[in-house]
Design a protein around this motif. Structure first.
Motif, PDB file in Angstrom:
ATOM      1  N   LYS A 305       0.854  -1.207   0.000  1.00 28.94           N
ATOM      2  CA  LYS A 305       0.000   0.000   0.000  1.00 28.94           C
ATOM      3  C   LYS A 305       0.882   1.247   0.000  1.00 28.94           C
ATOM      4  O   LYS A 305       0.633   2.193  -0.751  1.00 28.94           O
ATOM      5  CB  LYS A 305      -0.955  -0.006   1.204  1.00 28.94           C
ATOM      6  N   GLN A 306       1.898   1.208   0.821  1.00 28.00           N
ATOM      7  CA  GLN A 306       2.827   2.338   0.941  1.00 28.00           C
ATOM      8  C   GLN A 306       3.503   2.663  -0.392  1.00 28.00           C
ATOM      9  O   GLN A 306       3.707   3.818  -0.739  1.00 28.00           O
ATOM     10  CB  GLN A 306       3.877   1.898   1.955  1.00 28.00           C
ATOM     11  N   GLU A 307       3.823   1.604  -1.140  1.00 27.63           N
ATOM     12  CA  GLU A 307       4.549   1.808  -2.402  1.00 27.63           C
ATOM     13  C   GLU A 307       3.622   2.039  -3.585  1.00 27.63           C
ATOM     14  O   GLU A 307       4.072   2.131  -4.726  1.00 27.63           O
ATOM     15  CB  GLU A 307       5.458   0.597  -2.674  1.00 27.63           C
ATOM     16  N   GLY A 308       2.305   2.089  -3.311  1.00 26.87           N
ATOM     17  CA  GLY A 308       1.346   2.365  -4.379  1.00 26.87           C
ATOM     18  C   GLY A 308       1.099   1.187  -5.296  1.00 26.87           C
ATOM     19  O   GLY A 308       0.543   1.343  -6.394  1.00 26.87           O
ATOM     20  N   LYS A 309       1.476  -0.023  -4.861  1.00 27.37           N
ATOM     21  CA  LYS A 309       1.199  -1.224  -5.671  1.00 27.37           C
ATOM     22  C   LYS A 309      -0.221  -1.706  -5.372  1.00 27.37           C
ATOM     23  O   LYS A 309      -0.748  -1.416  -4.295  1.00 27.37           O
ATOM     24  CB  LYS A 309       2.153  -2.353  -5.263  1.00 27.37           C
ATOM     25  N   PRO A 310      -0.834  -2.469  -6.292  1.00 27.33           N
ATOM     26  CA  PRO A 310      -2.139  -3.068  -5.954  1.00 27.33           C
ATOM     27  C   PRO A 310      -1.966  -3.970  -4.723  1.00 27.33           C
ATOM     28  O   PRO A 310      -0.977  -4.710  -4.640  1.00 27.33           O
ATOM     29  CB  PRO A 310      -2.477  -3.904  -7.190  1.00 27.33           C
ATOM     30  N   TYR A 311      -2.892  -3.893  -3.766  1.00 29.37           N
ATOM     31  CA  TYR A 311      -2.679  -4.662  -2.525  1.00 29.37           C
ATOM     32  C   TYR A 311      -3.954  -5.318  -2.007  1.00 29.37           C
ATOM     33  O   TYR A 311      -3.985  -5.830  -0.894  1.00 29.37           O
ATOM     34  CB  TYR A 311      -2.074  -3.743  -1.447  1.00 29.37           C
ATOM     35  N   SER A 312      -5.001  -5.352  -2.843  1.00 39.83           N
ATOM     36  CA  SER A 312      -6.274  -5.906  -2.414  1.00 39.83           C
ATOM     37  C   SER A 312      -6.137  -7.380  -1.988  1.00 39.83           C
ATOM     38  O   SER A 312      -6.579  -7.772  -0.899  1.00 39.83           O
ATOM     39  CB  SER A 312      -7.261  -5.754  -3.582  1.00 39.83           C
ATOM     40  N   LYS A 313      -5.495  -8.188  -2.827  1.00 43.29           N
ATOM     41  CA  LYS A 313      -5.308  -9.617  -2.528  1.00 43.29           C
ATOM     42  C   LYS A 313      -4.414  -9.778  -1.283  1.00 43.29           C
ATOM     43  O   LYS A 313      -4.706 -10.577  -0.400  1.00 43.29           O
ATOM     44  CB  LYS A 313      -4.678 -10.317  -3.745  1.00 43.29           C
ATOM     45  N   GLU A 314      -3.339  -8.991  -1.237  1.00 47.68           N
ATOM     46  CA  GLU A 314      -2.389  -9.098  -0.127  1.00 47.68           C
ATOM     47  C   GLU A 314      -3.067  -8.737   1.200  1.00 47.68           C
ATOM     48  O   GLU A 314      -2.824  -9.364   2.226  1.00 47.68           O
ATOM     49  CB  GLU A 314      -1.184  -8.185  -0.379  1.00 47.68           C
ATOM     50  N   ALA A 315      -3.920  -7.685   1.159  1.00 48.51           N
ATOM     51  CA  ALA A 315      -4.610  -7.271   2.383  1.00 48.51           C
ATOM     52  C   ALA A 315      -5.587  -8.356   2.830  1.00 48.51           C
ATOM     53  O   ALA A 315      -5.710  -8.658   4.023  1.00 48.51           O
ATOM     54  CB  ALA A 315      -5.352  -5.956   2.146  1.00 48.51           C
ATOM     55  N   ALA A 316      -6.279  -8.971   1.868  1.00 50.27           N
ATOM     56  CA  ALA A 316      -7.239 -10.035   2.197  1.00 50.27           C
ATOM     57  C   ALA A 316      -6.511 -11.245   2.786  1.00 50.27           C
ATOM     58  O   ALA A 316      -6.963 -11.845   3.774  1.00 50.27           O
ATOM     59  CB  ALA A 316      -8.026 -10.436   0.949  1.00 50.27           C
ATOM     60  N   MET A 317      -5.359 -11.600   2.183  1.00 48.22           N
ATOM     61  CA  MET A 317      -4.580 -12.732   2.712  1.00 48.22           C
ATOM     62  C   MET A 317      -4.098 -12.436   4.135  1.00 48.22           C
ATOM     63  O   MET A 317      -4.161 -13.295   5.017  1.00 48.22           O
ATOM     64  CB  MET A 317      -3.358 -12.982   1.819  1.00 48.22           C
ATOM     65  N   ALA A 318      -3.601 -11.215   4.330  1.00 43.20           N
ATOM     66  CA  ALA A 318      -3.057 -10.839   5.644  1.00 43.20           C
ATOM     67  C   ALA A 318      -4.160 -10.884   6.703  1.00 43.20           C
ATOM     68  O   ALA A 318      -3.980 -11.432   7.789  1.00 43.20           O
ATOM     69  CB  ALA A 318      -2.454  -9.435   5.570  1.00 43.20           C
ATOM     70  N   LYS A 319      -5.322 -10.333   6.376  1.00 49.65           N
ATOM     71  CA  LYS A 319      -6.430 -10.280   7.342  1.00 49.65           C
ATOM     72  C   LYS A 319      -6.931 -11.692   7.640  1.00 49.65           C
ATOM     73  O   LYS A 319      -7.140 -12.062   8.799  1.00 49.65           O
ATOM     74  CB  LYS A 319      -7.540  -9.394   6.762  1.00 49.65           C
ATOM     75  N   MET A 320      -7.115 -12.491   6.602  1.00 50.56           N
ATOM     76  CA  MET A 320      -7.635 -13.843   6.791  1.00 50.56           C
ATOM     77  C   MET A 320      -6.656 -14.687   7.615  1.00 50.56           C
ATOM     78  O   MET A 320      -7.034 -15.310   8.608  1.00 50.56           O
ATOM     79  CB  MET A 320      -7.866 -14.487   5.420  1.00 50.56           C
ATOM     80  N   PHE A 321      -5.397 -14.663   7.233  1.00 46.24           N
ATOM     81  CA  PHE A 321      -4.410 -15.521   7.893  1.00 46.24           C
ATOM     82  C   PHE A 321      -4.143 -15.057   9.330  1.00 46.24           C
ATOM     83  O   PHE A 321      -4.151 -15.854  10.262  1.00 46.24           O
ATOM     84  CB  PHE A 321      -3.105 -15.529   7.077  1.00 46.24           C
ATOM     85  N   ALA A 322      -3.920 -13.751   9.492  1.00 41.89           N
ATOM     86  CA  ALA A 322      -3.593 -13.240  10.833  1.00 41.89           C
ATOM     87  C   ALA A 322      -4.747 -13.460  11.807  1.00 41.89           C
ATOM     88  O   ALA A 322      -4.535 -13.778  12.981  1.00 41.89           O
ATOM     89  CB  ALA A 322      -3.231 -11.760  10.760  1.00 41.89           C
ATOM     90  N   SER A 323      -5.989 -13.302  11.328  1.00 43.64           N
ATOM     91  CA  SER A 323      -7.122 -13.477  12.243  1.00 43.64           C
ATOM     92  C   SER A 323      -7.314 -14.958  12.587  1.00 43.64           C
ATOM     93  O   SER A 323      -7.629 -15.292  13.728  1.00 43.64           O
ATOM     94  CB  SER A 323      -8.401 -12.884  11.640  1.00 43.64           C
ATOM     95  N   ASP A 324      -7.088 -15.843  11.615  1.00 41.14           N
ATOM     96  CA  ASP A 324      -7.166 -17.274  11.937  1.00 41.14           C
ATOM     97  C   ASP A 324      -6.062 -17.659  12.920  1.00 41.14           C
ATOM     98  O   ASP A 324      -6.288 -18.449  13.854  1.00 41.14           O
ATOM     99  CB  ASP A 324      -7.058 -18.128  10.645  1.00 41.14           C
ATOM    100  N   VAL A 325      -4.872 -17.092  12.734  1.00 38.56           N
ATOM    101  CA  VAL A 325      -3.757 -17.356  13.654  1.00 38.56           C
ATOM    102  C   VAL A 325      -4.110 -16.832  15.054  1.00 38.56           C
ATOM    103  O   VAL A 325      -3.863 -17.499  16.059  1.00 38.56           O
ATOM    104  CB  VAL A 325      -2.445 -16.729  13.124  1.00 38.56           C
ATOM    105  N   ALA A 326      -4.709 -15.642  15.113  1.00 38.39           N
ATOM    106  CA  ALA A 326      -5.073 -15.074  16.419  1.00 38.39           C
ATOM    107  C   ALA A 326      -6.046 -16.004  17.147  1.00 38.39           C
ATOM    108  O   ALA A 326      -5.932 -16.227  18.351  1.00 38.39           O
ATOM    109  CB  ALA A 326      -5.688 -13.687  16.243  1.00 38.39           C
ATOM    110  N   MET A 327      -6.990 -16.562  16.401  1.00 42.29           N
ATOM    111  CA  MET A 327      -7.972 -17.472  17.018  1.00 42.29           C
ATOM    112  C   MET A 327      -7.287 -18.749  17.503  1.00 42.29           C
ATOM    113  O   MET A 327      -7.520 -19.212  18.618  1.00 42.29           O
ATOM    114  CB  MET A 327      -9.045 -17.792  15.967  1.00 42.29           C
ATOM    115  N   GLU A 328      -6.403 -19.314  16.655  1.00 37.62           N
ATOM    116  CA  GLU A 328      -5.704 -20.554  17.037  1.00 37.62           C
ATOM    117  C   GLU A 328      -4.787 -20.325  18.229  1.00 37.62           C
ATOM    118  O   GLU A 328      -4.752 -21.115  19.173  1.00 37.62           O
ATOM    119  CB  GLU A 328      -4.827 -21.038  15.861  1.00 37.62           C
ATOM    120  N   VAL A 329      -4.016 -19.232  18.174  1.00 38.96           N
ATOM    121  CA  VAL A 329      -3.010 -18.977  19.205  1.00 38.96           C
ATOM    122  C   VAL A 329      -3.667 -18.665  20.552  1.00 38.96           C
ATOM    123  O   VAL A 329      -3.213 -19.124  21.601  1.00 38.96           O
ATOM    124  CB  VAL A 329      -2.066 -17.828  18.750  1.00 38.96           C
TER     125      VAL A 329
END
Ligand SMILES: Cc1cc2nc3c(=O)[nH]c(=O)nc-3n(C[C@H](O)[C@H](O)[C@H](O)COP(=O)(O)OP(=O)(O)OC[C@H]3O[C@@H](n4cnc5c(N)ncnc54)[C@H](O)[C@@H]3O)c2cc1C
Length: 378
Positions: A305-329
């Motif tokens: 996002k900072q570098e102005g690249k497309p980041y929609s997929k990356e943001a979705a992956m980060a949110k999905m994975f990090a939140s699942d990790v938070a639940m597991e951990v």
């Protein structure tokens, strides 16, 4: 891969110290009594956190986006209700005004949000429009120099506390998603009121309210973007917001691991600390590895996002994975604490309750999979 710059490390340290000294001492009481502490929130502004990555001309600090994400992560380690209060105001309200607003709107509203003088909110969800955000019922009718808005929004973070709201309404039903328009609505406008305050499973230190619009006259100059651009603005805004939720999840998970490590060294059973059992050590190893993987995804999305690249997929992956990790951990952290983990006297029960929301808001994790698979199959 991610060597933080000196400035980023300095901001991270400053927020960590503030969170530990100012926020941690009262978090259990505020969580227990469902207290939204406006004084703490105002101090975030005084520290410059509400405007971290906005230009100085709009009362920002001119830092980079990753610094802001680091700030949300650090706050969330101690009190993610405060973390999401900041994230909702910055990512969901200030950011769309920054990206889509007119110069006048930036001068009038972004400056107040960035300086922390005002708190922001984002009103998209309605009773019949959740994952299917296009199912809006709130309408805005143009009458001369203003729009008249009627309808309601539910589950709005910062709701009754926010002075500035980015709100979505239908201006042309026949056009479907291209008939939705965004508006900036100020607290205090006639006919704009607040309904139910949600009594939630977790994030008790964040406030969530219903917004009600009854013949609210909003000047034409408060339309954000062009008529019909609202749905696009909402989706783009949520892309960024998801990196904030991912940072919230990361903070929760890291806090749960830190508590679990400490407890496992202190708790003695069978004459030795429980961490001396490989079963516990392996749990900690898995937790730490998953958190590190989540951190890479979150920081990567922020840098894109900072570098102005497309980041929609990356943001979705980060949110999905990090939140699942938070639940597991957080689940494993409770297991490591045993019966004490199930008691609200220990911190991991709160982290477990709070982790759940990160799988739901700003698009459920099913919605994230729709975004990711859509990008893969395009
Ligand atoms: C504490 C809290 C704070 C919030 N803050 C805000 C805010 O500030 N602003 C705002 O606008 N909204 C906010 N929300 C709303 C939140 O973003 C929505 O709750 C969320 O998007 C899900 O919508 P829904 O609750 O209507 O669930 P639904 O859309 O009814 O979904 C129910 C279930 O069905 C699944 N589902 C739905 N459609 C599909 C599909 N096509 N494919 C697969 N599965 C599907 C969902 O993933 C979910 O599991 C908040 C919610 C909460 C609880």
């Amino acid at each position: 891969m991610f060597n933080l710059t000196e400035d980023q490390e300095m901001i991270q340290k400053m927020v960590r110290e503030f969170a530990e000294e100012r926020i941690a001492p009262t978090v259990l009481e505020r969580d227990d009594k469902h207290i939204f502490d406006r004084e703490i929130v105002d101090e975030l502004g005084q520290m410059g956190l509400t405007g971290l990555y906005f230009p100085e001309e709009y009362c920002g600090a001119g830092a980079d986006y990753l610094s802001y994400i680091l700030a949300v992560e650090e706050l969330s380690k101690v009190d993610d209700g405060i973390g999401i209060t900041l994230s909702a105001s910055v990512s969901l309200c200030a950011n769309p005004i920054f990206e889509f607003g007119s110069e006048e709107q930036k001068e009038k509203y972004l400056t107040k949000l960035a300086s922390g003088e005002s708190l922001g909110a984002f009103g998209l969800t309605e009773p019949g429009a959740g994952t299917d955000a296009a199912g809006q019922q709130t309408v805005a009718v143009l009458e001369n120099d203003h729009y008249v808005i009627n309808g309601s929004k539910i589950f709005i973070t910062n709701g009754s506390e926010a002075e500035i709201n980015v709100v979505f309404a239908i201006t042309d039903k026949a056009k479907g998603t291209k008939g939705i328009t965004a508006f900036i609505v100020e607290k205090g406008m006639e006919g704009f009121s607040f309904g139910k305050k949600e009594h939630k499973l977790g994030i008790h230190t964040s406030i969530t309210t219903e917004l009600i619009f009854q013949d609210v006259k909003v000047p034409v100059e408060n339309r954000l973007g062009a008529e019909g651009e609202g749905f696009k603005i909402a989706l783009k805004t949520l892309d960024g917001g998801r990196i904030g939720v991912a940072a919230q999840a990361l903070g929760i998970a890291q806090a749960a691991l830190d508590h679990a490590i400490k407890y496992s060294k202190e708790r003695v059973q069978f004459g030795k600390p429980i961490c001396k059992n490989q079963a516990i050590g392996f749990k900690l190893a898995d937790m730490a590895t998953k958190i590190e993987a989540a951190r890479m995804l979150v920081y990567k999305a922020a840098v894109y996002k900072q570098e102005g690249k497309p980041y929609s997929k990356e943001a979705a992956m980060a949110k999905m994975f990090a939140s699942d990790v938070a639940m597991e951990v957080t689940t494993e952290a409770i297991q490591i604490y045993g019966g004490y983990g199930y008691s609200e006297e220990y911190p991991v029960a709160r982290l477990f309750r709070n982790a759940k929301i990160t799988q739901i808001y700003e698009g459920t994790n099913e919605a994230q999979r729709i975004v990711i698979s859509g990008a893969l199959l395009r």
